[in-house]
Design an enzyme around this catalytic site. Structure first.
Site, short mmCIF file in Angstrom:
data_model
loop_
_atom_site.label_atom_id
_atom_site.label_comp_id
_atom_site.label_asym_id
_atom_site.label_seq_id
_atom_site.Cartn_x
_atom_site.Cartn_y
_atom_site.Cartn_z
N ARG A 84 0.75 -1.20 0.06
CA ARG A 84 0.08 0.22 -0.16
C ARG A 84 0.73 1.42 0.08
O ARG A 84 1.73 1.31 0.56
CB ARG A 84 -1.08 -0.06 1.11
CG ARG A 84 -1.47 1.32 1.17
CD ARG A 84 -2.79 1.26 2.44
NE ARG A 84 -3.48 2.71 2.27
CZ ARG A 84 -4.39 2.95 2.87
NH1 ARG A 84 -5.16 2.10 3.64
NH2 ARG A 84 -4.75 4.23 3.04
N ARG A 93 -6.06 2.39 -3.61
CA ARG A 93 -5.43 1.87 -2.80
C ARG A 93 -5.48 0.20 -2.89
O ARG A 93 -6.61 -0.19 -3.20
CB ARG A 93 -5.55 1.96 -1.03
CG ARG A 93 -6.93 1.60 -0.41
CD ARG A 93 -8.13 2.61 -0.61
NE ARG A 93 -7.87 3.72 -0.50
CZ ARG A 93 -7.88 4.57 0.55
NH1 ARG A 93 -8.11 3.83 1.90
NH2 ARG A 93 -7.80 5.98 0.72
N ASP A 96 -6.69 -1.64 2.31
CA ASP A 96 -7.07 -0.79 3.42
C ASP A 96 -7.80 -1.89 4.39
O ASP A 96 -8.70 -2.50 4.14
CB ASP A 96 -8.26 0.20 2.79
CG ASP A 96 -8.47 1.32 3.80
OD1 ASP A 96 -7.36 1.92 4.15
OD2 ASP A 96 -9.42 1.32 4.43
N ASP A 98 -9.35 -1.33 8.16
CA ASP A 98 -9.79 -0.50 9.08
C ASP A 98 -10.12 -1.49 10.37
O ASP A 98 -11.08 -2.51 10.36
CB ASP A 98 -10.97 0.15 8.93
CG ASP A 98 -10.26 1.37 7.96
OD1 ASP A 98 -9.34 1.79 8.33
OD2 ASP A 98 -11.01 1.63 6.93
O1 GSY Z 1 -12.34 3.77 3.82
C1 GSY Z 1 -11.95 2.68 3.10
C2 GSY Z 1 -11.18 3.26 1.71
N1 GSY Z 1 -12.55 3.78 0.91
C3 GSY Z 1 -13.48 3.10 0.10
C4 GSY Z 1 -14.07 1.77 0.29
O2 GSY Z 1 -13.27 0.87 0.84
N2 GSY Z 1 -15.00 1.32 -0.35
C5 GSY Z 1 -15.88 2.49 -1.10
N3 GSY Z 1 -16.64 1.89 -1.82
N4 GSY Z 1 -15.56 3.66 -1.23
C6 GSY Z 1 -14.33 4.02 -0.41
N5 GSY Z 1 -13.71 5.23 -0.55
C7 GSY Z 1 -12.82 5.24 0.50
S1 GSY Z 1 -11.80 6.39 1.12
#
Ligand code: GSY
Length: 174
Positions: A84, A93, A96, A98
């Site tokens: 990443r 990315r 990710d 979390d």
């Molecule tokens: O917050 C995680 C990264 N992220 C995402 C995601 O994982 N999925 C979608 N659909 N939209 C996102 N926007 C971000 S920033």
């Protein structure tokens, strides 16, 4: 003592499902983490910075002996191992990871807020989370269904398949 935790994962670059698979394998290969449940994989419209490719998102439930900070460090190291690179904030990315919930704990550190502050607004987090939810009160008295409904974004989250963690074979179509 072990704590039940929920993690959300997402990828929107390259071999998305392979990054998800490798992330889960690396996350759970360490002593002190046991995999409890794996959600379906969902293809989701990007939220926030919308001029980017669709994500694959999923959630896992784990039991862990790691502290929240140790778990965060482990997740960050898995992200870095998988390559990443943070080029654009909210941007594309390869992976990710979390920490969404850590037992019932409320944590407010500069680099770690649990429950994850944005989870309530994000269908791409809540819909996979529903798959692996082990029961108990969700945040407060409202149901997870109510939270999902209130995102108004269920159509942006579509079942993509399931991840075979052992063989690496292609996902099933649903
Ligand atoms: O917050 C995680 C990264 N992220 C995402 C995601 O994982 N999925 C979608 N659909 N939209 C996102 N926007 C971000 S920033």
């Amino acid at each position: 003592m072990t704590v039940l935790c929920y993690l959300a994962l997402g990828s929107n670059v390259g071999a998305r499902e392979q990054y998800l698979r490798e992330a889960i394998q690396a996350l759970t290969a360490t002593p002190g983490i046991r995999l409890i449940a794996v959600s379906k994989v969902y293809e989701t419209d990007p939220v926030g910075y919308v001029d980017q490719d669709a994500f694959l998102n999923m959630a896992i439930a784990i039991e862990t002996e790691l502290s929240p900070t140790e778990l965060l460090e482990h997740a960050l190291s898995v992200e870095q191992t998988l390559g990443r690179v943070r080029l654009i904030r909210w941007g594309p990315r390869v992976i990710d990871i979390d920490i969404i919930l850590y037992g019932n704990e409320q944590i407010d550190l500069p680099n770690l807020q649990i429950p994850h502050p944005a989870m309530k607004e994000r269908a791409f987090v809540l819909v996979p989370l529903r798959d692996v939810w082990q029961g108990g009160t969700f945040l407060d008295t409202e149901s997870m269904e109510e939270y999902i409904h209130r995102t108004g974004d269920e159509k942006g989250v579509r079942i993509w398949g399931t991840l075979d963690l052992d063989t690496g074979s292609a996902p099933t179509e649903s």
